[in-house]
Write a protein that holds these residues in place. Structure first.
Motif, PDB file in Angstrom:
ATOM      1  N   ALA A   1       0.827  -1.207   0.000  1.00 37.64           N
ATOM      2  CA  ALA A   1       0.000   0.000   0.000  1.00 37.64           C
ATOM      3  C   ALA A   1       0.861   1.257   0.000  1.00 37.64           C
ATOM      4  CB  ALA A   1      -0.923  -0.001   1.214  1.00 37.64           C
ATOM      5  N   ILE A   2       1.926   1.258   0.771  1.00 40.38           N
ATOM      6  CA  ILE A   2       2.818   2.428   0.816  1.00 40.38           C
ATOM      7  C   ILE A   2       3.484   2.644  -0.535  1.00 40.38           C
ATOM      8  CG2 ILE A   2       4.960   3.315   1.819  1.00 40.38           C
ATOM      9  CD1 ILE A   2       4.065   2.014   4.467  1.00 40.38           C
ATOM     10  N   ILE A   3       3.992   1.582  -1.136  1.00 42.30           N
ATOM     11  CA  ILE A   3       4.656   1.703  -2.442  1.00 42.30           C
ATOM     12  C   ILE A   3       3.658   2.154  -3.500  1.00 42.30           C
ATOM     13  CG2 ILE A   3       5.796   0.391  -4.277  1.00 42.30           C
ATOM     14  CD1 ILE A   3       7.100  -1.294  -2.058  1.00 42.30           C
ATOM     15  N   ALA A   4       2.457   1.572  -3.502  1.00 38.40           N
ATOM     16  CA  ALA A   4       1.440   1.954  -4.486  1.00 38.40           C
ATOM     17  C   ALA A   4       1.015   3.410  -4.284  1.00 38.40           C
ATOM     18  CB  ALA A   4       0.234   1.036  -4.386  1.00 38.40           C
ATOM     19  N   GLY A   5       0.938   3.846  -3.032  1.00 39.51           N
ATOM     20  CA  GLY A   5       0.581   5.239  -2.764  1.00 39.51           C
ATOM     21  C   GLY A   5       1.640   6.209  -3.253  1.00 39.51           C
ATOM     22  N   VAL A   6       2.900   5.843  -3.057  1.00 41.52           N
ATOM     23  CA  VAL A   6       3.999   6.702  -3.521  1.00 41.52           C
ATOM     24  C   VAL A   6       4.006   6.786  -5.041  1.00 41.52           C
ATOM     25  CG1 VAL A   6       6.525   6.852  -3.652  1.00 41.52           C
ATOM     26  CG2 VAL A   6       5.426   6.367  -1.472  1.00 41.52           C
ATOM     27  N   LEU A   7       3.700   5.690  -5.706  1.00 37.81           N
ATOM     28  CA  LEU A   7       3.718   5.667  -7.165  1.00 37.81           C
ATOM     29  C   LEU A   7       2.446   6.251  -7.783  1.00 37.81           C
ATOM     30  CD1 LEU A   7       5.331   2.176  -7.793  1.00 37.81           C
ATOM     31  CD2 LEU A   7       6.421   4.419  -7.909  1.00 37.81           C
ATOM     32  N   GLY A   8       1.447   6.558  -6.972  1.00 40.18           N
ATOM     33  CA  GLY A   8       0.251   7.215  -7.474  1.00 40.18           C
ATOM     34  C   GLY A   8      -0.905   6.300  -7.798  1.00 40.18           C
ATOM     35  N   PHE A   9      -0.845   5.058  -7.381  1.00 34.81           N
ATOM     36  CA  PHE A   9      -1.944   4.127  -7.615  1.00 34.81           C
ATOM     37  C   PHE A   9      -2.859   4.159  -6.393  1.00 34.81           C
ATOM     38  CE2 PHE A   9       1.661   2.302  -9.998  1.00 34.81           C
ATOM     39  CZ  PHE A   9       1.122   2.375 -11.274  1.00 34.81           C
ATOM     40  N   GLY A  10      -3.747   5.132  -6.333  1.00 31.19           N
ATOM     41  CA  GLY A  10      -4.581   5.339  -5.157  1.00 31.19           C
ATOM     42  C   GLY A  10      -5.532   4.202  -4.864  1.00 31.19           C
ATOM     43  N   GLY A  11      -6.158   3.646  -5.892  1.00 33.31           N
ATOM     44  CA  GLY A  11      -7.121   2.555  -5.685  1.00 33.31           C
ATOM     45  C   GLY A  11      -6.460   1.311  -5.137  1.00 33.31           C
ATOM     46  N   ILE A  12      -5.324   0.963  -5.695  1.00 36.95           N
ATOM     47  CA  ILE A  12      -4.590  -0.220  -5.225  1.00 36.95           C
ATOM     48  C   ILE A  12      -4.087   0.009  -3.808  1.00 36.95           C
ATOM     49  CG2 ILE A  12      -2.559  -1.662  -5.611  1.00 36.95           C
ATOM     50  CD1 ILE A  12      -2.896  -1.086  -8.611  1.00 36.95           C
ATOM     51  N   ALA A  13      -3.599   1.217  -3.541  1.00 37.92           N
ATOM     52  CA  ALA A  13      -3.082   1.523  -2.207  1.00 37.92           C
ATOM     53  C   ALA A  13      -4.195   1.436  -1.164  1.00 37.92           C
ATOM     54  CB  ALA A  13      -2.453   2.910  -2.193  1.00 37.92           C
ATOM     55  N   GLY A  14      -5.360   1.954  -1.491  1.00 35.11           N
ATOM     56  CA  GLY A  14      -6.481   1.896  -0.551  1.00 35.11           C
ATOM     57  C   GLY A  14      -6.937   0.477  -0.279  1.00 35.11           C
ATOM     58  N   THR A  15      -6.984  -0.326  -1.326  1.00 34.08           N
ATOM     59  CA  THR A  15      -7.394  -1.713  -1.172  1.00 34.08           C
ATOM     60  C   THR A  15      -6.387  -2.493  -0.338  1.00 34.08           C
ATOM     61  OG1 THR A  15      -8.501  -1.645  -3.317  1.00 34.08           O
ATOM     62  CG2 THR A  15      -8.008  -3.818  -2.418  1.00 34.08           C
ATOM     63  N   ALA A  16      -5.113  -2.324  -0.631  1.00 33.55           N
ATOM     64  CA  ALA A  16      -4.075  -3.040   0.114  1.00 33.55           C
ATOM     65  C   ALA A  16      -4.042  -2.579   1.572  1.00 33.55           C
ATOM     66  CB  ALA A  16      -2.716  -2.838  -0.535  1.00 33.55           C
ATOM     67  N   ALA A  17      -4.228  -1.298   1.808  1.00 30.22           N
ATOM     68  CA  ALA A  17      -4.239  -0.799   3.183  1.00 30.22           C
ATOM     69  C   ALA A  17      -5.440  -1.346   3.949  1.00 30.22           C
ATOM     70  CB  ALA A  17      -4.249   0.718   3.193  1.00 30.22           C
ATOM     71  N   GLY A  18      -6.586  -1.406   3.319  1.00 30.53           N
ATOM     72  CA  GLY A  18      -7.770  -1.976   3.961  1.00 30.53           C
ATOM     73  C   GLY A  18      -7.585  -3.447   4.283  1.00 30.53           C
ATOM     74  N   PHE A  19      -6.997  -4.181   3.366  1.00 24.92           N
ATOM     75  CA  PHE A  19      -6.733  -5.598   3.575  1.00 24.92           C
ATOM     76  C   PHE A  19      -5.736  -5.793   4.715  1.00 24.92           C
ATOM     77  CE2 PHE A  19      -4.840  -9.726   2.153  1.00 24.92           C
ATOM     78  CZ  PHE A  19      -5.988 -10.481   2.287  1.00 24.92           C
ATOM     79  N   ALA A  20      -4.714  -4.936   4.775  1.00 21.91           N
ATOM     80  CA  ALA A  20      -3.724  -5.024   5.854  1.00 21.91           C
ATOM     81  C   ALA A  20      -4.372  -4.750   7.202  1.00 21.91           C
ATOM     82  CB  ALA A  20      -2.587  -4.038   5.600  1.00 21.91           C
ATOM     83  N   LYS A  21      -5.299  -3.793   7.249  1.00 19.21           N
ATOM     84  CA  LYS A  21      -6.003  -3.490   8.506  1.00 19.21           C
ATOM     85  C   LYS A  21      -6.816  -4.689   8.972  1.00 19.21           C
ATOM     86  CE  LYS A  21      -7.201   1.177   7.785  1.00 19.21           C
ATOM     87  NZ  LYS A  21      -8.232   2.195   7.828  1.00 19.21           N
ATOM     88  N   VAL A  22      -7.543  -5.299   8.049  1.00 16.30           N
ATOM     89  CA  VAL A  22      -8.374  -6.448   8.398  1.00 16.30           C
ATOM     90  C   VAL A  22      -7.514  -7.586   8.932  1.00 16.30           C
ATOM     91  CG1 VAL A  22      -9.861  -8.258   7.446  1.00 16.30           C
ATOM     92  CG2 VAL A  22     -10.243  -5.881   6.818  1.00 16.30           C
ATOM     93  N   LEU A  23      -6.412  -7.892   8.250  1.00 15.09           N
ATOM     94  CA  LEU A  23      -5.529  -8.965   8.706  1.00 15.09           C
ATOM     95  C   LEU A  23      -4.924  -8.649  10.069  1.00 15.09           C
ATOM     96  CD1 LEU A  23      -3.633 -10.012   5.465  1.00 15.09           C
ATOM     97  CD2 LEU A  23      -5.361 -11.286   6.705  1.00 15.09           C
TER      98      LEU A  23
END
Length: 58
Positions: free
Chosen positions: A12-34
């Motif tokens: 999520a951090i790498i995707a956010g830095v590269l500008g992929f907001g949708g992927i970053a949000g999804t990965a961050a949400g998944f990380a929170k759930v886990l």
């Protein structure tokens, strides 16, 4: 499980830095759930271990 939460957080951090907001949000949400699932399992494990106790040594 905590390993996968950290991996998703890094993705999520790498995707956010590269500008992929949708992927970053999804990965961050998944990380929170886990992470919260890991915390719940930890608490259950600690309570079960505390209730188990140890018998007297003979």
């Amino acid at each position: 499980m905590l390993y996968w939460a950290v991996v998703c957080l890094i993705v999520a951090i790498i995707a956010g830095v590269l500008g992929f907001g949708g992927i970053a949000g999804t990965a961050a949400g998944f990380a929170k759930v886990l992470f919260f699932i890991f915390l719940i399992l930890l608490v259950i494990s600690l309570v079960a271990n505390a209730m188990k106790g140890r018998g007297p040594k003979i």
